[in-house]
Design an enzyme around this catalytic site. Sequence first.
Site, PDB file in Angstrom:
ATOM      1  N   LYS A  53       0.928  -0.982  -0.037  1.00 58.96           N
ATOM      2  CA  LYS A  53       0.041  -0.063   0.472  1.00 58.96           C
ATOM      3  C   LYS A  53       1.110   1.210  -0.047  1.00 58.96           C
ATOM      4  O   LYS A  53       0.936   2.284  -0.499  1.00 58.96           O
ATOM      5  CB  LYS A  53      -1.114  -0.475   1.479  1.00 58.96           C
ATOM      6  N   GLN A  97      -4.661  -1.303   9.507  1.00 58.70           N
ATOM      7  CA  GLN A  97      -4.704  -2.504   8.679  1.00 58.70           C
ATOM      8  C   GLN A  97      -5.262  -3.982   9.767  1.00 58.70           C
ATOM      9  O   GLN A  97      -5.671  -4.455  11.170  1.00 58.70           O
ATOM     10  CB  GLN A  97      -3.055  -3.021   8.518  1.00 58.70           C
ATOM     11  N   ASP A 120     -11.191   2.932   3.987  1.00 55.87           N
ATOM     12  CA  ASP A 120     -11.677   1.237   3.390  1.00 55.87           C
ATOM     13  C   ASP A 120     -12.951   0.639   3.270  1.00 55.87           C
ATOM     14  O   ASP A 120     -13.900   0.403   3.738  1.00 55.87           O
ATOM     15  CB  ASP A 120     -11.504   0.793   4.963  1.00 55.87           C
TER      16      ASP A 120
END
Length: 292
Positions: A53, A97, A120
């Site tokens: 990422k 994460q 997200d």
Amino acid sequence: MTTIIDGKAIAAGLREKIAGAAADIKAKHGVTPALAVVLVGEDPASQVYVRNKHAATEKAGMRSIEHKLPETTSEADVVALVRKLNGDEEVDGILVQLPLPEHISSDRVINEIHPDKDVDGLTEANAGRLILGKDGLIPCTPQGSVILAKTVTENLSGLHAVVVGRSILVGKPLAMLLLAENCTVTIAHSRTKDLAAVCREADILCAAVGVPRLIKGSWVKKGAIVIDVGINRIEEDGKTRLVGDVDYDGAQDRAGAITPVPGGVGPMTIACLLRNTVIAAARRRGLGAVDV
Ligand code: NAD
């Protein structure tokens, strides 16, 4: 002829567009969109994801800010960091994460993220916006799945979409997105009776299950668009292989279009994360809509 949907190439094209949009924001407004990633602990897979990422964010001309915290970090400290990032004017997107270490509630931490920075798309606020049809940030993997389906047929209206899997991360938001495209949507799951018959009804068959090759070729309606979200690591012929939730070899002949694994939905997830970051940057800074 079956179309093999090349997620790698489509994701690369999308990343290029996003880099263009980021460069435009920088040129016109002097702002570099920034993504902050929080990683707690040393999970090897998570470390790889965060590294990927980071590299993709920088390659798209955006700022990547990493916060790596030890496994022993308390929930309160992670929450405090998220709150600090919420208040940081320079940060446009925040990604925590997952999975978090067991002593930390991911639900608690995720819902501390400001919805406008929730790239997200996992906060309750963004899930609600998705259901209500309001502008929000959309979870990356479902978003990527719909983009891939639309490369086959731009107009999905009226098609019968069957989504196998009802997870919060993939199945449910994917079903909502397909509904927003005016599909007739069926959600199947582990308690569904006669899954094969349900799948055979699908014009668009999406598999997000986590069971290697669960969906057999004979379950695929002729000409259907097959979107395989599954990523399963299996041992076969003495080798480790990545396979999807669909029996690719069996389905390939019957499908009109199909995503391979790897190289299908997988590459779209990071591309959509970058897309959300540039959208979040433009929205929260009042810079108008971005064309990505
Ligand atoms: P999950 O375990 O949270 O959910 C799985 C869903 O499948 C559940 O809703 C369950 O009801 C359903 N299910 C389980 N067994 C079933 C069966 N036998 N028949 C019908 N339904 C069944 O998983 P998830 O997070 O939604 O992920 C699903 C798959 O997608 C996994 O393989 C995961 O690795 C993959 N994934 C890929 C990406 C990507 O970037 N491509 C991102 C997220 C998840």
